[in-house]
Design an enzyme around this catalytic site. Structure first.
Site, PDB file in Angstrom:
ATOM      1  N   PRO A 157       0.835  -1.223   0.000  1.00 22.46           N
ATOM      2  CA  PRO A 157       0.000   0.000   0.000  1.00 22.46           C
ATOM      3  C   PRO A 157       0.859   1.258   0.000  1.00 22.46           C
ATOM      4  O   PRO A 157       1.994   1.261   0.467  1.00 22.46           O
ATOM      5  CB  PRO A 157      -0.793  -0.108   1.312  1.00 22.46           C
ATOM      6  CG  PRO A 157      -0.613  -1.503   1.798  1.00 22.46           C
ATOM      7  CD  PRO A 157       0.674  -1.998   1.247  1.00 22.46           C
ATOM      8  N   GLY A 158       0.272   2.329  -0.543  1.00 19.22           N
ATOM      9  CA  GLY A 158       0.894   3.642  -0.425  1.00 19.22           C
ATOM     10  C   GLY A 158       1.984   3.940  -1.422  1.00 19.22           C
ATOM     11  O   GLY A 158       2.713   4.925  -1.251  1.00 19.22           O
ATOM     12  N   GLY A 174       1.366   4.304  -4.800  1.00 21.39           N
ATOM     13  CA  GLY A 174       0.834   5.055  -5.941  1.00 21.39           C
ATOM     14  C   GLY A 174       0.237   4.215  -7.043  1.00 21.39           C
ATOM     15  O   GLY A 174       0.221   4.644  -8.197  1.00 21.39           O
ATOM     16  N   SER A 198      10.791 -18.584   3.858  1.00 20.65           N
ATOM     17  CA  SER A 198      12.025 -17.808   3.726  1.00 20.65           C
ATOM     18  C   SER A 198      12.780 -17.638   5.046  1.00 20.65           C
ATOM     19  O   SER A 198      13.890 -17.130   5.046  1.00 20.65           O
ATOM     20  CB  SER A 198      11.714 -16.430   3.134  1.00 20.65           C
ATOM     21  OG  SER A 198      10.847 -15.702   3.977  1.00 20.65           O
ATOM     22  N   LYS A 247      12.592  -6.927   0.548  1.00 20.77           N
ATOM     23  CA  LYS A 247      13.369  -7.321   1.721  1.00 20.77           C
ATOM     24  C   LYS A 247      14.681  -6.553   1.801  1.00 20.77           C
ATOM     25  O   LYS A 247      15.094  -6.110   2.884  1.00 20.77           O
ATOM     26  CB  LYS A 247      13.644  -8.824   1.671  1.00 20.77           C
ATOM     27  CG  LYS A 247      12.399  -9.689   1.826  1.00 20.77           C
ATOM     28  CD  LYS A 247      12.717 -11.164   1.662  1.00 20.77           C
ATOM     29  CE  LYS A 247      11.473 -12.027   1.814  1.00 20.77           C
ATOM     30  NZ  LYS A 247      11.754 -13.463   1.634  1.00 20.77           N
TER      31      LYS A 247
END
Length: 798
Positions: A383-384, A386, A704, A747
């Site tokens: 999120p965030g 664009g 992972s 990551k």
């Protein structure tokens, strides 16, 4: 006929008759000048011989009346062509009017003037000589034709009297004394003028009567108007009598409806017919497929046969209205200027080169081929960053209209396909509604939050989207409400998602996934300078106030107060800084020219995040792993401890099944290769092992963390510390191999944000690291490994 007294110049008035219209004064010859003042009237035509009381309100008219009254008391009265015009020009006046004598002038307390005027003679305007301060014109008097003495004309006059008398008797609103007045009028010309003045006909029809010179023609036209009014009065009386006999007190409301219905049927003025004619008129200019045209034609025929009060009437009408509103075969022209498109995309969004290249490729093919099926793109990322706003930029870049369809929380299949018309409150699906609203068949349509579509007993919306998002099928998308196929192949669909796992596999297969990674610190600084700071300055009234925020100040906010892939949290912190600056300006009248690091700490408080925690966590058994969440990359601690007791493995920290299996695999590998890595096999048998991952309230899963768990266990069993500022990610096997994992860019950027200096990755993930801008990962060293032996050799300190 109209015998009611009304005030104001724009309304009709009660004409007054001289007591003897044939007396000497009424017929005296008056000297009418060649140039005369004009008085425009709204909704009123003055006839010769008729007396009218008029309230004059307009300044021009008051001046004209005052001057005329002072000179000869004569004034030219003309009707306005359009009664809605407050200040008429010369072109707005009729060419034929009546010379009137101002019998009396009365000044009113409110500043207005009331005059009583008597029509004397008709005239035609030859030339408007003046418009200020009021109209003046050269006129030519129209001489009145002598009334014929033949029996034929006398029959006309008698018939006019009889018709007018009948209308008076049928109309309840006209006093019966009016018929007495009619009988006493002997002059045929004046009779025609008087009856014409009282008729409730259109102002244009009255003007026609005034303009006719032949008295016989005037009498003939007047009789036609009287016949129409008599028919209406008889019909009205008939309807009243008929309905009154059929109903009682309890059915009064029904009576009114019937009366209205009867009048409409006889007069042909049904508003529903006007609606149908309006639909027909709109359909004449509509360009649509034959199937839609045929459906509209059948629906319109059905509508004409239906009564408006039936429930199905509105259903059929709304369906036809939708057919007319949809932009069948209406497309906006795409802009094929690739350089301009690139310029718009670069201006609106920093970075995102992969997506920009994909859009430019689409435009290039469209320019060469002229037509192609639009791709179904899916912007996937945290999120965030664009994703949604990028869709608007793409629409601007290619010159298309933009529409956004929020899919979050939708759980009804009808939201996509529409409801069937037979249901109460039925409406088309969201796709058709947006196409109707945007008035274009090739917009850029954002399917926002496609991964958050729900499903329940009412159907599965994601299954309905299969047809919408398949280029081979969406050229004939079927909406249940529309009941026709609609071509969506030219629509550029762009879906956005945070998590691909929750998207139905068949739907995911139709999407061209474009992954948007989180922003590096350097990118966030640029985004803040280009977009966020100007936006927040404008939002807080600081647009014209000049002050600077250095890169190191923005970096301080990013590093110490945010842990995110996007820029929403950064935007909120910048808003907090702007609010503080706005308060300073309001209270002190000035603001500091430069925002410093110290100012940020004062405004935002102590740092929320500190990279020193990764240095202090250097006791044996604690390793730092890299994780990928829906919100982007993150780091997590994995702690391993040993205790005396029965050999067992305990796992805590809200771990998922895959993560638990990774822990079991790591312990099994160490048990099988204990001597190789310097671990006493007896310790493995006598110690209970406990692995914990902090932030237990947050669910965690995935393969992972295998490398990190094995490293933490090896550190705990050997007593060796793990190298500080070291992070790692990778899946392990029982043979000790390290396998590649996903989300590497997220990551790595999370590790950079957290201040880690060394990262251990699978050698296959090296290609993923090479896609990251080297400037964003300066100071981070990468160690690519194939086996766990290589991991432990580097990670554990002697």
């Amino acid at each position: 006929m109209n015998f009611n007294l009304k005030s104001e110049e724009e309304l009709d008035f009660l004409p007054i008759i001289p007591l003897n219209e044939s007396d000497a004064e009424a017929n005296e010859k008056i000297n009418i000048p060649e140039e005369i003042c004009l008085l425009p009237l709204r909704n009123t035509v003055l006839f010769p011989g008729v007396v009218l009381p008029i309230t004059v309100g307009r300044d021009k008219s008051i001046k004209a009346v005052n001057d005329a009254y002072a000179l000869s008391k004569l004034i030219g009265v003309v009707a306005q062509r359009d009664s809605s015009i407050e200040d008429p020009a010369a072109k707005d006046l009729e060419q034929v009017g009546t010379v009137a004598k101002i019998v009396k002038q009365i000044k009113m307390p409110d500043g207005g003037t009331t005059i009583i005027i008597q029509g004397k003679s008709r005239f035609s305007i030859q030339e408007i000589t003046s418009e200020e301060p009021y109209f003046k014109a050269k006129i030519q008097v129209i001489e009145e034709e002598e009334a014929p003495k033949d029996p034929d004309f006398e029959a006309y006059v008698s018939n006019i009297k009889d018709l007018a008398t009948e209308i008076i008797q049928l109309s309840q609103n006209i006093p019966t004394e009016a018929s007495v007045i009619l009988k006493n009028i002997e002059n045929p010309s004046f009779l025609i003028h008087f009856v014409s003045s009282n008729l409730t006909i259109d102002i244009r029809d009255k003007q026609k009567l005034l303009e006719l010179n032949n008295i016989r023609e005037r009498a003939d036209l007047l009789m036609q108007f009287l016949q129409k009014e008599l028919q209406f009065a008889e019909l009205k009386n008939k309807v009243t009598n008929k309905t009154r006999a059929e109903i009682d007190k309890q059915q009064r409301e029904y009576f009114l409806q019937q009366q209205l219905k009867s009048i409409k049927e006889e007069l042909g003025g049904d508003p529903n017919e006007r609606e149908i004619k309006e639909l027909q008129k709109r359909a004449e200019t509509k360009k649509w497929p034959d199937a839609a045209k045929e459906t509209f034609k059948k629906g319109l025929e059905k509508l004409e046969r239906m009564h408006p009060s039936t429930p199905d009437y509105s259903v059929v009408y709304n369906h036809l209205d939708l057919l007319l509103d949809l932009p069948w075969n209406e497309y906006t022209d795409d802009v094929y200027d690739l350089e301009k498109a690139r310029e718009i995309l670069d201006h609106d969004h920093y970075g995102m080169d992969k997506i920009k290249e994909r859009i430019l490729e689409y435009l290039a093919v469209l320019k060469l081929k002229g037509d192609m099926k639009s791709p179904i793109l899916c912007f996937y990322g945290p999120p965030g960053i664009g994703k949604t706003s990028l869709g608007r930029s793409i629409a601007n870049a290619i010159g298309r209209k933009y529409v956004r369809l929020s899919l979050g929380g939708i759980h009804d299949e009808s939201e996509i396909r529409g409801h069937r018309k037979t249901y109460i409150g039925a409406m088309p699906g969201r796709i058709m509604q947006n196409i109707r609203k945007i008035k274009s068949s090739n917009p850029v349509m954002i399917l926002d939050e496609i991964d958050k579509v729900g499903s329940d007993l009412r159907g599965d919306p994601s299954s309905a989207l299969l047809e919408v998002l398949d280029p081979e099928q969406n050229n004939s998308f079927y909406d249940n409400y529309l009941e026709l196929e609609y071509d969506l192949s030219k629509v550029l669909f762009i879906a956005t998602a945070n998590n691909l796992q929750t998207i139905q596999p068949a739907l995911r297969d139709r999407l061209e996934i474009i992954e948007l990674s989180g922003y590096a610190v350097e990118e966030k600084i640029e985004i803040a300078k280009r977009h966020l700071i100007p936006k927040q300055k404008d939002a807080h009234g600081l647009k014209d106030k000049k002050f600077k925020m250095a890169d190191k100040v923005i970096e301080k906010i990013i590093q110490d107060y945010t842990r995110e892939s996007g820029v929403r949290e950064l935007d909120r912190h910048l808003a907090a800084v702007m609010r503080n600056i706005a308060m300073q300006f309001v209270t002190k009248g000035t603001i500091k020219q430069v925002v410093t690091v110290e100012d940020v700490e004062t405004i935002l408080g102590r740092s929320r995040y500190n990279n020193e925690m990764y240095k202090s966590a250097t006791i044996p058994g604690v390793a730092v792993g890299l994780a990928y969440t829906y919100a982007g990359g993150d780091i997590l601690f994995i702690e391993a401890s040993l205790s005396d007791g029965k050999h067992e493995l305990r796992l805590t920290g809200n771990l998922g099944n895959v993560m638990k299996e990774s822990a079991s695999t790591a312990l099994s590998y160490l048990s099988a290769n204990a001597k190789k890595h310097g671990i006493d096999p007896e310790i493995l048998e006598k110690k209970a092992v406990h692995i914990h991952v902090p932030e237990g309230a947050v669910p965690k899963d995935g393969p992972s963390a295998g490398v990190t768990m094995l490293t933490a266990l090896a550190s705990a069993f050997t007593g060796k510390k793990i190298r500080p500022y070291l992070g790692m990610t990778g899946e392990i096997t029982l043979r000790g191999q390290v396998l590649p994992v996903g989300g590497i860019k997220e990551k790595v950027l999370a590790a950079k944000r957290a201040g880690l200096r060394d990262l251990i990755l699978c050698w296959i993930n090296e290609k993923d690291v090479q896609e990251i801008n080297p400037d964003f990962i300066k100071g981070v060293r990468f160690h690519y490994v194939k086996t766990m032996s290589q991991v432990l050799e580097f990670a554990l300190m002697d």
